[in-house]
Design a protein around this motif. Structure first.
Motif, PDB file in Angstrom:
ATOM      1  N   LEU A  19       0.820  -1.212   0.000  1.00 36.51           N
ATOM      2  CA  LEU A  19       0.000   0.000   0.000  1.00 36.51           C
ATOM      3  C   LEU A  19       0.855   1.265   0.000  1.00 36.51           C
ATOM      4  O   LEU A  19       0.674   2.146  -0.824  1.00 36.51           O
ATOM      5  N   GLU A  20       1.791   1.365   0.936  1.00 41.47           N
ATOM      6  CA  GLU A  20       2.596   2.596   1.018  1.00 41.47           C
ATOM      7  C   GLU A  20       3.839   2.366   1.852  1.00 41.47           C
ATOM      8  O   GLU A  20       3.944   1.365   2.569  1.00 41.47           O
ATOM      9  N   ARG A  21       4.786   3.323   1.730  1.00 45.12           N
ATOM     10  CA  ARG A  21       5.945   3.302   2.618  1.00 45.12           C
ATOM     11  C   ARG A  21       6.213   4.715   3.104  1.00 45.12           C
ATOM     12  O   ARG A  21       5.833   5.693   2.450  1.00 45.12           O
ATOM     13  N   TYR A  22       6.821   4.816   4.262  1.00 46.90           N
ATOM     14  CA  TYR A  22       7.252   6.123   4.761  1.00 46.90           C
ATOM     15  C   TYR A  22       8.472   5.948   5.635  1.00 46.90           C
ATOM     16  O   TYR A  22       8.798   4.846   6.064  1.00 46.90           O
ATOM     17  N   ARG A  23       9.136   7.078   5.865  1.00 46.73           N
ATOM     18  CA  ARG A  23      10.359   7.070   6.665  1.00 46.73           C
ATOM     19  C   ARG A  23      10.025   7.278   8.131  1.00 46.73           C
ATOM     20  O   ARG A  23       9.247   8.171   8.462  1.00 46.73           O
ATOM     21  N   GLU A  24      10.631   6.477   8.984  1.00 44.42           N
ATOM     22  CA  GLU A  24      10.487   6.672  10.432  1.00 44.42           C
ATOM     23  C   GLU A  24      11.635   7.535  10.950  1.00 44.42           C
ATOM     24  O   GLU A  24      11.481   8.260  11.929  1.00 44.42           O
ATOM     25  N   ALA A  25      12.800   7.396  10.328  1.00 42.97           N
ATOM     26  CA  ALA A  25      14.005   8.125  10.719  1.00 42.97           C
ATOM     27  C   ALA A  25      14.920   8.106   9.502  1.00 42.97           C
ATOM     28  O   ALA A  25      14.562   7.540   8.461  1.00 42.97           O
ATOM     29  N   LYS A  26      16.112   8.714   9.632  1.00 43.82           N
ATOM     30  CA  LYS A  26      16.979   8.890   8.462  1.00 43.82           C
ATOM     31  C   LYS A  26      17.172   7.582   7.664  1.00 43.82           C
ATOM     32  O   LYS A  26      17.015   7.559   6.464  1.00 43.82           O
ATOM     33  N   GLU A  27      17.471   6.497   8.346  1.00 49.01           N
ATOM     34  CA  GLU A  27      17.734   5.244   7.628  1.00 49.01           C
ATOM     35  C   GLU A  27      16.751   4.143   8.021  1.00 49.01           C
ATOM     36  O   GLU A  27      17.089   2.960   8.015  1.00 49.01           O
ATOM     37  N   VAL A  28      15.555   4.541   8.402  1.00 51.19           N
ATOM     38  CA  VAL A  28      14.551   3.549   8.823  1.00 51.19           C
ATOM     39  C   VAL A  28      13.246   3.774   8.055  1.00 51.19           C
ATOM     40  O   VAL A  28      12.706   4.880   8.062  1.00 51.19           O
ATOM     41  N   TYR A  29      12.780   2.713   7.394  1.00 54.75           N
ATOM     42  CA  TYR A  29      11.571   2.815   6.571  1.00 54.75           C
ATOM     43  C   TYR A  29      10.513   1.829   7.059  1.00 54.75           C
ATOM     44  O   TYR A  29      10.831   0.698   7.434  1.00 54.75           O
TER      45      TYR A  29
END
Ligand SMILES: Cc1cc2nc3c(=O)[nH]c(=O)nc-3n(C[C@H](O)[C@H](O)[C@H](O)COP(=O)(O)OP(=O)(O)OC[C@H]3O[C@@H](n4cnc5c(N)ncnc54)[C@H](O)[C@@H]3O)c2cc1C
Length: 236
Positions: A19-29
């Protein structure tokens, strides 16, 4: 559940729609997939995910399911740096509507609510515990025994922090954000002193962290039986 029940869902393979992706932190998805109606899991378990939208050499990796069974989705969260593996590049290449395959979820990292619980997360090892705590929040169940989460990250990059802080407003859940081994062992000591052999210890994170905390717990006379762990192989 016993060992066989914990691992038998591995035989079940499901295709999930991205469905979707987003960033939680600089290098965390975080990646979100539609939850098929026939998937069931216990909060804290992990799925075995395979890339099917393109050919890659090692298409399969285990990931903890970070969403609670009561949430209407399958969420996985992973570290992806500047030079992703072929697998993680393929994850970044997913566009809505594409499919990924999942076996399970399986594994022993679900809560035994009959005992006080100490959840110990190292960095990205927070993923199974988000599921565990979110499930408690959504199910609005009375929890008789205390649950403490020790979330340790030397970079103080605590993903899911806002959500976790919301959940921790409900007693008996306590969350401590830590960034040093000394503080971690101090918190472990205060829990073991209070609950002794009654406590159950849940560990998730990279191998070096899980091994050293597990060794420490055993040195404090905590029985191996009371320690459940997910070693996130693949991280140094
Ligand atoms: C139960 C479980 C739950 C997990 N949950 C998460 C999660 O929620 N989020 C997350 O980011 N990661 C999780 N992992 C780790 C994940 O499966 C990947 O291994 C990790 O993300 C690294 O993947 P990569 O593609 O970046 O690196 P890779 O290319 O897979 O590997 C990096 C290095 O590790 C080595 N390696 C890979 N697999 C193994 C192995 N089995 N034994 C020894 N060395 C190995 C490789 O040879 C390479 O040198 C989990 C692992 C397990 C077992």
């Amino acid at each position: 559940m016993g060992f066989i029940q914990d691992i038998s869902p591995i035989l079940k393979k499901t295709e999930l729609t991205f469905l979707e992706r987003y960033r939680e932190a600089k290098e965390v998805y975080t990646f979100i997939f539609e939850k098929e109606t026939d998937i069931n899991w216990k909060a804290g378990q992990h799925g075995v995910f395979s890339i099917i939208h393109k050919k890659i050499s090692k298409p399969t990796r285990p990931f903890s399911v970070a969403s609670a069974p009561e949430e209407n989705m399958v969420k996985i969260t992973m570290n992806i740096g500047d030079h992703p593996s072929e697998f993680k590049q393929a994850m970044l290449d997913l566009t809505p509507g594409m499919k990924i395959s999942m076996r399970g979820p399986i594994g022993p990292l679900y809560l035994d609510e009959r005992n006080p619980s100490l959840l110990i997360a190292g960095g990205i090892g927070i993923t199974p515990f988000r599921s565990v705590l979110k499930q408690i929040e959504l199910a609005q169940k009375e929890i008789a025994n205390p649950i403490t989460l020790l979330y340790t990250d030397s970079n103080k990059s605590y993903i899911y922090k806002n959500e976790l802080d919301e959940i921790a407003k409900n007693p008996p859940i306590i969350i401590r954000y830590l960034d040093s081994r000394d503080d971690l062992y101090r918190e472990i000591n205060s829990f073991t002193t209070m609950y002794q052999e009654k406590g159950i210890y849940y560990l998730a994170g990279k191998k070096s962290m899980v091994d050293s905390v597990s060794t420490y717990l055993k040195s404090q006379n905590i029985s191996k039986r009371n320690i459940k762990k997910d070693v996130f192989v693949g991280y140094k």
